[in-house]
Design a protein around this motif. Structure first.
Motif, PDB file in Angstrom:
ATOM      1  N   UNK A 122       0.851  -1.185   0.000  1.00  0.00           N
ATOM      2  CA  UNK A 122       0.000   0.000   0.000  1.00  0.00           C
ATOM      3  C   UNK A 122       0.889   1.238   0.000  1.00  0.00           C
ATOM      4  N   UNK A 123       0.281   2.388  -0.207  1.00  0.00           N
ATOM      5  CA  UNK A 123       1.013   3.645  -0.131  1.00  0.00           C
ATOM      6  C   UNK A 123       0.917   4.174   1.293  1.00  0.00           C
ATOM      7  N   UNK A 124       2.069   4.293   1.967  1.00  0.00           N
ATOM      8  CA  UNK A 124       2.063   4.755   3.351  1.00  0.00           C
ATOM      9  C   UNK A 124       2.207   6.273   3.437  1.00  0.00           C
ATOM     10  N   UNK A 125       2.561   6.920   2.323  1.00  0.00           N
ATOM     11  CA  UNK A 125       2.688   8.374   2.267  1.00  0.00           C
ATOM     12  C   UNK A 125       1.751   8.915   1.203  1.00  0.00           C
ATOM     13  N   UNK A 126       1.309  10.163   1.349  1.00  0.00           N
ATOM     14  CA  UNK A 126       0.534  10.769   0.270  1.00  0.00           C
ATOM     15  C   UNK A 126       1.379  10.875  -1.002  1.00  0.00           C
ATOM     16  N   UNK A 127       0.730  10.730  -2.141  1.00  0.00           N
ATOM     17  CA  UNK A 127       1.416  10.946  -3.410  1.00  0.00           C
ATOM     18  C   UNK A 127       1.439  12.449  -3.663  1.00  0.00           C
ATOM     19  N   UNK A 128       2.621  13.038  -3.650  1.00  0.00           N
ATOM     20  CA  UNK A 128       2.751  14.481  -3.769  1.00  0.00           C
ATOM     21  C   UNK A 128       2.358  14.950  -5.167  1.00  0.00           C
ATOM     22  N   UNK A 129       1.860  16.181  -5.289  1.00  0.00           N
ATOM     23  CA  UNK A 129       1.560  16.713  -6.625  1.00  0.00           C
ATOM     24  C   UNK A 129       2.818  16.679  -7.502  1.00  0.00           C
ATOM     25  N   UNK A 130       2.650  16.266  -8.733  1.00  0.00           N
ATOM     26  CA  UNK A 130       3.759  16.190  -9.702  1.00  0.00           C
ATOM     27  C   UNK A 130       4.850  15.216  -9.253  1.00  0.00           C
ATOM     28  N   UNK A 131       4.499  14.247  -8.410  1.00  0.00           N
ATOM     29  CA  UNK A 131       5.492  13.256  -7.972  1.00  0.00           C
ATOM     30  C   UNK A 131       5.993  12.466  -9.168  1.00  0.00           C
ATOM     31  N   UNK A 132       7.296  12.158  -9.149  1.00  0.00           N
ATOM     32  CA  UNK A 132       7.898  11.350 -10.198  1.00  0.00           C
ATOM     33  C   UNK A 132       7.903   9.895  -9.741  1.00  0.00           C
ATOM     34  N   UNK A 133       7.239   9.049 -10.489  1.00  0.00           N
ATOM     35  CA  UNK A 133       7.138   7.643 -10.105  1.00  0.00           C
ATOM     36  C   UNK A 133       8.480   6.949 -10.283  1.00  0.00           C
ATOM     37  N   UNK A 134       8.864   6.189  -9.272  1.00  0.00           N
ATOM     38  CA  UNK A 134      10.152   5.510  -9.263  1.00  0.00           C
ATOM     39  C   UNK A 134       9.975   4.096  -8.728  1.00  0.00           C
ATOM     40  N   UNK A 135      10.982   3.276  -8.958  1.00  0.00           N
ATOM     41  CA  UNK A 135      10.978   1.905  -8.437  1.00  0.00           C
ATOM     42  C   UNK A 135      12.403   1.513  -8.095  1.00  0.00           C
ATOM     43  N   UNK A 136      12.546   0.710  -7.039  1.00  0.00           N
ATOM     44  CA  UNK A 136      13.849   0.164  -6.675  1.00  0.00           C
ATOM     45  C   UNK A 136      13.724  -1.345  -6.583  1.00  0.00           C
ATOM     46  N   UNK A 137      14.864  -2.031  -6.701  1.00  0.00           N
ATOM     47  CA  UNK A 137      14.882  -3.488  -6.628  1.00  0.00           C
ATOM     48  C   UNK A 137      15.619  -3.923  -5.375  1.00  0.00           C
ATOM     49  N   UNK A 138      14.918  -4.635  -4.519  1.00  0.00           N
ATOM     50  CA  UNK A 138      15.503  -5.207  -3.306  1.00  0.00           C
ATOM     51  C   UNK A 138      15.786  -6.677  -3.606  1.00  0.00           C
ATOM     52  N   UNK A 139      17.048  -6.989  -3.852  1.00  0.00           N
ATOM     53  CA  UNK A 139      17.440  -8.341  -4.256  1.00  0.00           C
ATOM     54  C   UNK A 139      17.924  -9.109  -3.038  1.00  0.00           C
TER      55      UNK A 139
END
Length: 228
Positions: free
Chosen positions: A54-71
């Motif tokens: 889930x999203x634990x923080x508000x999605x800020x206006x103009x937020x840039x979507x990102x992803x990281x990989x936890x290997x």
């Protein structure tokens, strides 16, 4: 050689603390009678049992979507994660420790972005990992990002190296080290009641903090079955 020894815990990174801060709480796992050795399969099982992220923080206006990989992969001390140190010449977040990852391109899913960024940053072959789930999504104020942490596993710790000048170092950290005495600490930044917890993992030669440390805390508490 005289005067040469192991890197100091925490390294030389400068932390931009505000004037108003104080020491925070002990680690969440401090209340456990003992901390078990975490194996990759057990960590993955805990993430799968937890269910959708889930999203634990508000999605800020103009937020840039990102992803990281936890290997995750098992080493001599149990499950390990892959981390990178960002190069000192970068404009933002120079010298900081992070998971492989970055911005999501138009039309990409979070999984596709995380795998692509891991290939570009540390030459991790996307075909060599099994994606198993996600941790909670979070936002960062400084970079204006909304981050999806994608969790994957491998049979053995991969041999990786920087694939770009943006990455100074690639290394594996056992979860046992993150859980060890003297590695974790919490600070409270700001003035109550608006202060917030900031998590730190002081490794030998590096400090992990910010969004990366928040993700590590959740990974550990989920794996240990003590997530709030």
């Amino acid at each position: 050689m005289p005067g040469v020894g192991p890197p100091t815990r925490g390294g030389g990174q400068v932390i931009p603390r505000p004037k108003a801060w104080r020491v925070g709480d002990p680690p969440p796992w401090a209340r456990l009678p003992s901390v078990p050795v975490l194996r990759t399969d057990a960590v993955v099982d805990a993430i799968v049992r937890r269910g959708p992220s889930r999203s634990v923080d508000p999605v800020l206006p103009d937020a840039r979507l990102s992803a990281v990989l936890i290997v995750l992969a098992d080493g001599p001390e149990g499950a390990e994660v892959v981390l990178t140190r960002r190069s000192q010449h970068l404009r933002n977040h120079r010298g900081e420790v992070a998971f492989p990852g970055g911005r999501t391109d138009p039309g990409e899913t979070a999984v596709e972005a995380a795998l692509r960024e891991a290939w570009e940053e540390v030459l991790l072959d996307p075909a060599s990992v099994e994606v198993v789930g996600e941790l909670d999504h979070l936002s960062t104020v400084v970079s204006g990002s909304h981050i999806v942490p994608v969790v994957a596993r491998m049979a053995t710790p991969p041999a990786l190296r920087p694939g770009t000048t943006e990455v100074d170092r690639v290394f594996h950290v056992p979860l046992a080290e993150l859980l060890g005495d003297g590695t974790y600490r919490e600070e409270r930044w700001g003035t109550p009641p608006l202060d917030r917890p900031i998590h730190f993992f002081e490794l030998h030669g590096d400090t992990v903090w910010g969004a990366t440390s928040r993700m590590l805390v959740q990974l550990l508490t989920v794996a240990l079955g003590i997530e709030p």
